[in-house]
Scaffold this active site. Structure first.
Site, PDB file in Angstrom:
ATOM      1  N   ARG A   1       0.817  -1.206   0.000  1.00  0.00           N
ATOM      2  CA  ARG A   1       0.000   0.000   0.000  1.00  0.00           C
ATOM      3  C   ARG A   1       0.863   1.274   0.000  1.00  0.00           C
ATOM      4  O   ARG A   1       0.362   2.372  -0.194  1.00  0.00           O
ATOM      5  CB  ARG A   1      -0.904   0.001   1.226  1.00  0.00           C
ATOM      6  CG  ARG A   1      -2.244   0.733   1.076  1.00  0.00           C
ATOM      7  CD  ARG A   1      -2.199   2.240   1.006  1.00  0.00           C
ATOM      8  NE  ARG A   1      -3.496   2.826   0.723  1.00  0.00           N
ATOM      9  CZ  ARG A   1      -4.329   3.299   1.638  1.00  0.00           C
ATOM     10  NH1 ARG A   1      -4.024   3.227   2.920  1.00  0.00           N
ATOM     11  NH2 ARG A   1      -5.472   3.852   1.266  1.00  0.00           N
ATOM     12  N   SER A   2       2.143   1.126   0.180  1.00  0.00           N
ATOM     13  CA  SER A   2       3.025   2.282   0.304  1.00  0.00           C
ATOM     14  C   SER A   2       3.522   2.750  -1.058  1.00  0.00           C
ATOM     15  O   SER A   2       4.282   2.043  -1.725  1.00  0.00           O
ATOM     16  CB  SER A   2       4.226   1.916   1.183  1.00  0.00           C
ATOM     17  OG  SER A   2       5.274   2.837   1.030  1.00  0.00           O
ATOM     18  N   PRO A   3       3.134   3.962  -1.494  1.00  0.00           N
ATOM     19  CA  PRO A   3       3.650   4.458  -2.771  1.00  0.00           C
ATOM     20  C   PRO A   3       5.159   4.631  -2.742  1.00  0.00           C
ATOM     21  O   PRO A   3       5.840   4.424  -3.746  1.00  0.00           O
ATOM     22  CB  PRO A   3       2.934   5.800  -2.946  1.00  0.00           C
ATOM     23  CG  PRO A   3       2.524   6.214  -1.566  1.00  0.00           C
ATOM     24  CD  PRO A   3       2.244   4.942  -0.843  1.00  0.00           C
TER      25      PRO A   3
ATOM     26  N   SER B   1       7.228   2.767  -1.092  1.00  0.00           N
ATOM     27  CA  SER B   1       7.826   1.440  -1.283  1.00  0.00           C
ATOM     28  C   SER B   1       7.959   1.147  -2.776  1.00  0.00           C
ATOM     29  O   SER B   1       9.008   0.689  -3.250  1.00  0.00           O
ATOM     30  CB  SER B   1       6.965   0.365  -0.602  1.00  0.00           C
ATOM     31  OG  SER B   1       7.079   0.406   0.798  1.00  0.00           O
TER      32      SER B   1
END
Length: 215
Positions: A12-14, A16
């Protein structure tokens, strides 16, 4: 000598996503092994996180992630659908989450095979790179194939061994916090955490001090 590092990471982490292909390229160009260890995002671990943040936090994050993508020339589009079902206006996290548990367990199943970095890179390129309905059709199967894996095998394991996979994912989170951070992406090298996609160059600098060499 092959150097090793752990990369704590979320679907869910952009940020990342914006870091992953650069870390993957680093492993292809240097004598380095990066063990990507997926964790559940804050929306699952701490649903109240979004509600207690400053109202400008979300707006700034959206502005910044598009800017970072443009700066590095990385394709970037709003995920369709978002891996987390959330009301953008109220920030409320839905009780039903049809995507994130499957994705994270798939990532951990890939980690069992030593292929989580390429797998998560390929899948995140779909989610954050603008693929429409990335969860349908052959999108995920193609990503798995490009990472040298079989989606059907990973999916079966994600269902049949969900409890053990979740325990491993929880262990990843515990290891991240023990290393001195809580967010993603965080690379931990030689016991030192480097948080954020903007710390890659500094992580490389530290690795070079410890003998990082081109292949």
């Amino acid at each position: 000598m092959t150097l090793t590092a752990d990369l704590f990471w979320s679907f869910r982490s952009p940020y990342s996503y914006l870091a992953t292909r650069r870390y993957r390229a680093l492993t292809e160009e240097h004598d380095l092994m990066v063990n990507l260890r997926p964790v559940y995002p804050l929306a699952i671990r701490e649903p109240a996180f979004f509600e207690r943040n400053h109202p400008n936090w979300l707006r700034y994050t959206f502005t910044d992630m598009f800017r970072v993508a443009q700066f590095h020339g990385i394709p970037f589009g709003p995920p369709k659908p978002d891996p987390i079902v959330q009301n953008v206006i109220t920030r409320e996290i839905a009780d039903e989450q049809p995507y994130i548990f499957r994705l994270t367990r798939l990532g951990q199943a890939a980690a069992r095979r030593g292929q989580s970095l390429p797998f998560c890179d390929e899948v995140s390129r779909l989610i954050w790179g603008g693929a429409e309905n990335w969860h349908e059709g052959d999108h995920l199967a193609g990503a798995a194939t490009r990472a040298g894996l079989e989606l059907a095998e990973l999916d079966a394991e994600a269902v049949e061994d969900a409890e053990a996979l979740d325990a491993e994912i929880a262990s990843n989170q515990a290891a991240l916090e023990a290393a001195g951070h809580w967010g993603v992406p965080t690379l931990v090298f030689d016991g030192e955490p480097f948080f954020g996609q903007d710390r890659i160059e500094m992580a490389v600098w530290r690795m070079q001090q410890k003998g990082l060499a081109p292949r």
